[in-house]
Design a protein around this motif. Structure first.
Motif, PDB file in Angstrom:
ATOM      1  N   GLN A  41      -2.253   9.604   1.102  1.00 19.81           N
ATOM      2  CA  GLN A  41      -2.664   9.814  -0.275  1.00 19.81           C
ATOM      3  C   GLN A  41      -1.822  10.866  -0.997  1.00 19.81           C
ATOM      4  O   GLN A  41      -1.880  10.968  -2.211  1.00 19.81           O
ATOM      5  N   GLY A  42      -1.048  11.631  -0.272  1.00 19.27           N
ATOM      6  CA  GLY A  42      -0.187  12.631  -0.898  1.00 19.27           C
ATOM      7  C   GLY A  42       1.182  12.063  -1.211  1.00 19.27           C
ATOM      8  O   GLY A  42       1.365  10.853  -1.384  1.00 19.27           O
ATOM      9  N   ILE A  43       2.172  12.935  -1.269  1.00 21.52           N
ATOM     10  CA  ILE A  43       3.545  12.522  -1.525  1.00 21.52           C
ATOM     11  C   ILE A  43       4.094  11.803  -0.306  1.00 21.52           C
ATOM     12  O   ILE A  43       3.928  12.254   0.832  1.00 21.52           O
ATOM     13  N   PHE A  44       4.767  10.694  -0.542  1.00 24.47           N
ATOM     14  CA  PHE A  44       5.289   9.906   0.566  1.00 24.47           C
ATOM     15  C   PHE A  44       6.390  10.660   1.304  1.00 24.47           C
ATOM     16  O   PHE A  44       7.277  11.252   0.689  1.00 24.47           O
ATOM     17  N   THR A  45       6.306  10.634   2.611  1.00 27.44           N
ATOM     18  CA  THR A  45       7.332  11.246   3.457  1.00 27.44           C
ATOM     19  C   THR A  45       7.840  10.209   4.446  1.00 27.44           C
ATOM     20  O   THR A  45       7.063   9.431   5.003  1.00 27.44           O
ATOM     21  N   TRP A  46       9.152  10.221   4.651  1.00 26.44           N
ATOM     22  CA  TRP A  46       9.743   9.246   5.553  1.00 26.44           C
ATOM     23  C   TRP A  46       9.403   9.561   7.006  1.00 26.44           C
ATOM     24  O   TRP A  46       9.240   8.645   7.820  1.00 26.44           O
ATOM     25  N   ILE A  47       9.296  10.826   7.330  1.00 26.16           N
ATOM     26  CA  ILE A  47       8.942  11.234   8.694  1.00 26.16           C
ATOM     27  C   ILE A  47       7.551  11.853   8.659  1.00 26.16           C
ATOM     28  O   ILE A  47       7.346  12.906   8.049  1.00 26.16           O
ATOM     29  N   PRO A  48       6.542  11.211   9.264  1.00 26.74           N
ATOM     30  CA  PRO A  48       5.178  11.740   9.198  1.00 26.74           C
ATOM     31  C   PRO A  48       5.033  13.032   9.997  1.00 26.74           C
ATOM     32  O   PRO A  48       5.680  13.220  11.031  1.00 26.74           O
ATOM     33  N   ALA A 230      -5.467 -13.453   4.847  1.00 27.80           N
ATOM     34  CA  ALA A 230      -4.675 -13.156   3.659  1.00 27.80           C
ATOM     35  C   ALA A 230      -5.541 -12.647   2.522  1.00 27.80           C
ATOM     36  O   ALA A 230      -5.124 -11.789   1.733  1.00 27.80           O
ATOM     37  N   VAL A 231      -6.765 -13.149   2.435  1.00 27.95           N
ATOM     38  CA  VAL A 231      -7.692 -12.701   1.393  1.00 27.95           C
ATOM     39  C   VAL A 231      -8.450 -11.462   1.845  1.00 27.95           C
ATOM     40  O   VAL A 231      -8.715 -10.557   1.052  1.00 27.95           O
ATOM     41  N   GLY A 232      -8.773 -11.408   3.118  1.00 21.96           N
ATOM     42  CA  GLY A 232      -9.560 -10.298   3.636  1.00 21.96           C
ATOM     43  C   GLY A 232      -8.861  -8.956   3.556  1.00 21.96           C
ATOM     44  O   GLY A 232      -9.524  -7.910   3.543  1.00 21.96           O
ATOM     45  N   LEU A 233      -7.539  -8.937   3.499  1.00 21.08           N
ATOM     46  CA  LEU A 233      -6.813  -7.673   3.402  1.00 21.08           C
ATOM     47  C   LEU A 233      -7.172  -6.907   2.137  1.00 21.08           C
ATOM     48  O   LEU A 233      -7.057  -5.678   2.092  1.00 21.08           O
ATOM     49  N   ARG A 234      -7.609  -7.607   1.111  1.00 18.06           N
ATOM     50  CA  ARG A 234      -7.974  -6.919  -0.132  1.00 18.06           C
ATOM     51  C   ARG A 234      -9.224  -6.065   0.026  1.00 18.06           C
ATOM     52  O   ARG A 234      -9.490  -5.206  -0.810  1.00 18.06           O
ATOM     53  N   ALA A 235      -9.985  -6.312   1.082  1.00 18.92           N
ATOM     54  CA  ALA A 235     -11.215  -5.550   1.279  1.00 18.92           C
ATOM     55  C   ALA A 235     -10.950  -4.087   1.621  1.00 18.92           C
ATOM     56  O   ALA A 235     -11.868  -3.255   1.547  1.00 18.92           O
ATOM     57  N   TYR A 236      -9.723  -3.744   1.997  1.00 19.70           N
ATOM     58  CA  TYR A 236      -9.406  -2.347   2.278  1.00 19.70           C
ATOM     59  C   TYR A 236      -9.240  -1.518   1.005  1.00 19.70           C
ATOM     60  O   TYR A 236      -9.060  -0.310   1.086  1.00 19.70           O
ATOM     61  N   ALA A 237      -9.298  -2.171  -0.136  1.00 14.60           N
ATOM     62  CA  ALA A 237      -9.244  -1.467  -1.418  1.00 14.60           C
ATOM     63  C   ALA A 237     -10.623  -1.539  -2.063  1.00 14.60           C
ATOM     64  O   ALA A 237     -11.091  -2.610  -2.428  1.00 14.60           O
ATOM     65  N   SER A 238     -11.301  -0.405  -2.175  1.00 20.32           N
ATOM     66  CA  SER A 238     -12.612  -0.340  -2.807  1.00 20.32           C
ATOM     67  C   SER A 238     -12.451   0.052  -4.271  1.00 20.32           C
ATOM     68  O   SER A 238     -11.338   0.234  -4.778  1.00 20.32           O
ATOM     69  N   ASP A 241     -11.311   3.917  -3.856  1.00 15.63           N
ATOM     70  CA  ASP A 241     -10.246   4.380  -2.976  1.00 15.63           C
ATOM     71  C   ASP A 241      -9.565   3.186  -2.320  1.00 15.63           C
ATOM     72  O   ASP A 241     -10.100   2.072  -2.280  1.00 15.63           O
ATOM     73  N   VAL A 242      -8.369   3.422  -1.820  1.00 14.62           N
ATOM     74  CA  VAL A 242      -7.621   2.414  -1.076  1.00 14.62           C
ATOM     75  C   VAL A 242      -7.218   3.015   0.266  1.00 14.62           C
ATOM     76  O   VAL A 242      -6.575   4.067   0.313  1.00 14.62           O
ATOM     77  N   PHE A 243      -7.610   2.377   1.348  1.00 14.97           N
ATOM     78  CA  PHE A 243      -7.257   2.843   2.687  1.00 14.97           C
ATOM     79  C   PHE A 243      -5.868   2.304   3.027  1.00 14.97           C
ATOM     80  O   PHE A 243      -5.713   1.325   3.754  1.00 14.97           O
ATOM     81  N   TRP A 244      -4.852   2.989   2.511  1.00 16.58           N
ATOM     82  CA  TRP A 244      -3.494   2.490   2.644  1.00 16.58           C
ATOM     83  C   TRP A 244      -3.043   2.412   4.094  1.00 16.58           C
ATOM     84  O   TRP A 244      -2.348   1.460   4.484  1.00 16.58           O
ATOM     85  N   ASN A 245      -3.406   3.394   4.890  1.00 10.87           N
ATOM     86  CA  ASN A 245      -2.960   3.359   6.288  1.00 10.87           C
ATOM     87  C   ASN A 245      -3.599   2.198   7.049  1.00 10.87           C
ATOM     88  O   ASN A 245      -2.939   1.524   7.853  1.00 10.87           O
TER      89      ASN A 245
END
Length: 279
Positions: A41-48, A230-238, A241-245
């Motif tokens: 959710q913060g600034i994107f970093t290439w190396i976690p 393919a449709v169920g993946l959208r359920a991770y976005a409420s 909030d969006v559970f990006w990981n």
């Protein structure tokens, strides 16, 4: 044509650029799936700063991913199996039994690929609704309706592809089997299909991939019980909030069956596509 040093360098840069276009997004997906949610959710970093497999465990709890996975397997496997069986019989008939209008029929089958899929969404939905009213068959919101839909899109290309592949197989093989006393279907099963294995594998992979990642028709023609991956993946976005990981982790899991299957049949796939395309 002698390649100059400058041309080789330019080609190398072009290949590196094209590879980066493919590899970088995949790297972002994988690396995001290994991050905690607060890091995403913060600034994107290439190396976690921290690598965790927790998102791969949480994806099965946040949404019923296992149910979506099962729905996709049921729909895609049945649609692929029926498409291949029907395509084999139709393509064999086109390549071995010439009839008046065969070329026109082949062109009509292939011409269906010119139209965008969204053009058939409303007609299919209305047809399924009318069938439910008149015959009582539940197609909208069911596995059967989605299976028929995916067969509608995969069959034309499969027939055209296999017809070209069967045309490349010498008829002498079948004639020898017929002289030995086997039936026409026996010759098809024992002689033609083993030789045509690369083409059948190529068509099967095409049908599977086409149905596995389809979103538009699956969004309209499924409900909460028959929803596909393919449709169920959208359920991770409420709504909040969006559970990006978790979304990225689920995307990796969804891609694994196609990736593994492609690696297994890659040799047959290349042979089948090249032979069918040439003929």
């Amino acid at each position: 044509m002698i390649e100059t040093r400058g041309f080789k360098i330019l080609r190398a840069f072009g290949l590196v650029f094209l590879s980066a276009v493919v590899v970088v997004p995949l790297f972002v997906v994988v690396i995001t799936s290994l991050k905690p949610l607060e890091d995403v959710q913060g600034i994107f970093t290439w190396i976690p700063s921290e690598i965790t497999l927790q998102p791969y465990l949480d994806i099965w709890k946040t949404v019923p991913l296992a149910d979506y996975f099962l729905n996709s397997l049921i729909v895609v496997c049945i649609a692929t199996a029926f498409s291949v069986v029907i395509a084999v019989l139709a393509a064999y008939a086109l390549s071995r039994f010439p009839f008046k209008g065969a070329r026109t029929f082949s062109l009509m089958v292939l011409s269906t690929q010119m139209f965008p899929g969204i053009l058939f969404l409303l007609p299919l939905f209305l047809i399924f609704t009318q069938l439910q009213r008149t015959v009582g068959v539940q197609l909208n919101g069911s596995h059967l309706g989605l299976i028929i839909t995916y067969m509608t899109f995969s069959l034309p290309f499969a027939i055209w592809m296999l017809a070209g592949f069967f045309a490349s197989i010498p008829k002498d093989l079948e004639e020898a089997a017929l002289i030995d006393g086997t039936t026409r279907m026996g010759a098809l099963w024992r002689v033609v299909l083993p030789v045509a294995r690369p083409g059948i594998v190529a068509v099967s992979v095409y049908c599977f991939i086409t149905a596995w990642g389809e979103v538009l028709f699956a969004s309209v023609m499924t409900n909460a019980d028959t929803r596909t991956l393919a449709v169920g993946l959208r359920a991770y976005a409420s709504q909040t909030d969006v559970f990006w990981n978790q979304l990225m982790a689920a995307s990796v899991v969804v891609s694994l069956p196609v990736l593994i299957g492609f690696m297994i049949v890659q040799r047959h796939l290349v042979t089948g596509l090249s032979t069918g395309a040439v003929k």
